[in-house]
Design an enzyme around this catalytic site. Structure first.
Site, PDB file in Angstrom:
ATOM      1  CG  ASP A  83       0.408  -3.610  -4.161  1.00 60.13           C
ATOM      2  OD1 ASP A  83      -0.425  -2.828  -3.644  1.00 60.13           O
ATOM      3  OD2 ASP A  83       1.508  -3.857  -3.649  1.00 60.13           O
ATOM      4  N   GLY A  84      -1.980  -1.414  -5.739  1.00 61.98           N
ATOM      5  CA  GLY A  84      -2.015   0.034  -5.925  1.00 61.98           C
ATOM      6  C   GLY A  84      -0.748   0.719  -5.427  1.00 61.98           C
TER       7      GLY A  84
ATOM      8  CG  ASP B 273     -13.119   3.604  -3.137  1.00 56.25           C
ATOM      9  OD1 ASP B 273     -13.381   3.271  -1.964  1.00 56.25           O
ATOM     10  OD2 ASP B 273     -13.904   3.413  -4.088  1.00 56.25           O
TER      11      ASP B 273
HETATM   12  N1  SPD Z   1     -15.379   0.240   6.709  1.00 58.39           N
HETATM   13  C1  SPD Z   1     -15.632   0.761   5.430  1.00 58.39           C
HETATM   14  C2  SPD Z   1     -14.444   1.190   4.668  1.00 58.39           C
HETATM   15  C3  SPD Z   1     -14.862   1.541   3.297  1.00 58.39           C
HETATM   16  C4  SPD Z   1     -13.835   1.772   2.342  1.00 58.39           C
HETATM   17  N2  SPD Z   1     -14.139   1.634   0.964  1.00 58.39           N
HETATM   18  C5  SPD Z   1     -15.440   1.280   0.561  1.00 58.39           C
HETATM   19  C6  SPD Z   1     -15.514   0.911  -0.856  1.00 58.39           C
HETATM   20  C7  SPD Z   1     -16.558   1.633  -1.602  1.00 58.39           C
HETATM   21  N3  SPD Z   1     -16.161   1.910  -2.914  1.00 58.39           N
END
Ligand code: SPD
Length: 282
Positions: free
Chosen positions: A136-137, A154
């Site tokens: 869990d980040g 991300d």
């Molecule tokens: N609705 C899209 C949200 C995207 C967030 N992360 C995408 C992962 C790509 N590495």
């Protein structure tokens, strides 16, 4: 009847993607991860019905969430990625020759599994400088002992396991986990989707209170809701719009040649915000 994927983001309004077939579907302990072969976008990964990446447009998101932070920091050596299980952000970060170590903390091993199987050009999982942790980040960042120069959030959308990535406490932990010239970037949703506004507001208010400098920037990602996507850049003092950033970008022509979206003009232009976007976080 053609096979189609629909992500509805405003009542009945959404995005339609033509599909060829389902390649992968697994309900993990956290979410439903699916991969489809599409008509013109290459393979597509969705999580709980929301598009995460396609082979054709993933470069925009991954270049923009990575290089804005990496060129804003004067000498990034240690990088933490929260989420990022498909490996695209790590791939971009590892292009910087200053980088010695990247920890990628992904809660869901299924995302990495799906990426390794169906997105071979996205991840750089065998890179010796990349350490993948399935944790869990939020808990991870709370307990960081050896701080990072850059932290990149991300994550997925603010529903399910990624909800905590839009809370002030989390950004306080990130601030504490950064070195003194540390830089953070985060994905912060689409300015065209009103249901995201409370989460966007929460993140930008927190960053504004906690960090010396915090700014929103934009990029254009065709398979994300409405195509316009926001990200945050927050720092302990480094200015993402300084002339030092220009110098750093200019001194890396070989890296820049590998990119398909990010360049010096895009870096600076991305911080120019339309009025309606500014008002979301004012
Ligand atoms: N609705 C899209 C949200 C995207 C967030 N992360 C995408 C992962 C790509 N590495």
């Amino acid at each position: 009847m053609p096979l189609q994927y629909n992500e509805y983001y405003n009542e009945q309004t959404g995005l339609t993607i033509g599909l060829r077939k389902l390649l992968f579907a697994k309900r993990s302990d956290y979410q439903l991860v699916e991969v489809y072969e599409t008509d013109t976008w290459g393979n597509l990964m969705t999580i709980d019905g929301m598009v995460m990446l396609s082979e054709r447009d993933e470069f925009v998101y991954h270049e923009m969430i990575s290089h804005v932070a990496m060129f804003t920091h004067p000498n990034p050596k240690r990088v933490l990625i929260i989420g990022g299980g498909d490996g695209g952000t790590a791939r971009e970060v590892l292009k910087h020759s200053s980088v010695e170590h990247v920890d990628m903390v992904e809660i869901d091993q299924t995302v990495v599994e799906a990426s390794k199987l169906h997105f071979p050009s996205v991840g750089d999982f065998d890179n010796p400088n990349l350490n993948v942790l399935y944790e869990d980040g939020i808990a991870f960042v709370k307990n960081v002992k050896d701080p990072y120069d850059v932290i990149i959030i991300d994550g997925s959308d603010p529903v399910g396991p990624a909800e905590g990535l839009f809370e002030k406490d989390f950004y306080q932990f990130c601030l504490d986990a950064l070195t003194e010239d540390g830089v953070l970037t985060a994905q912060t949703e689409s300015p065209w989707v009103e249901s995201y506004y409370p989460s966007m507001k929460k993140v930008f208010t927190a960053l504004d209170e906690l960090f010396e400098i915090s700014k929103m920037y934009l990029s254009y990602i065709p398979l994300y809701p409405a195509g316009m996507w926001s990200m945050a850049c927050a720092t302990k003092g480094e200015d993402p719009l300084s002339s030092d950033v220009t110098k750093r970008i200019r001194s890396n022509p070989d890296l820049l040649k590998t990119l398909n979206y990010y360049n010096k003009e895009v870096h600076f232009g991305a911080f120019a915000l339309p009025n309606f976007v500014k008002r979301i976080v004012e």
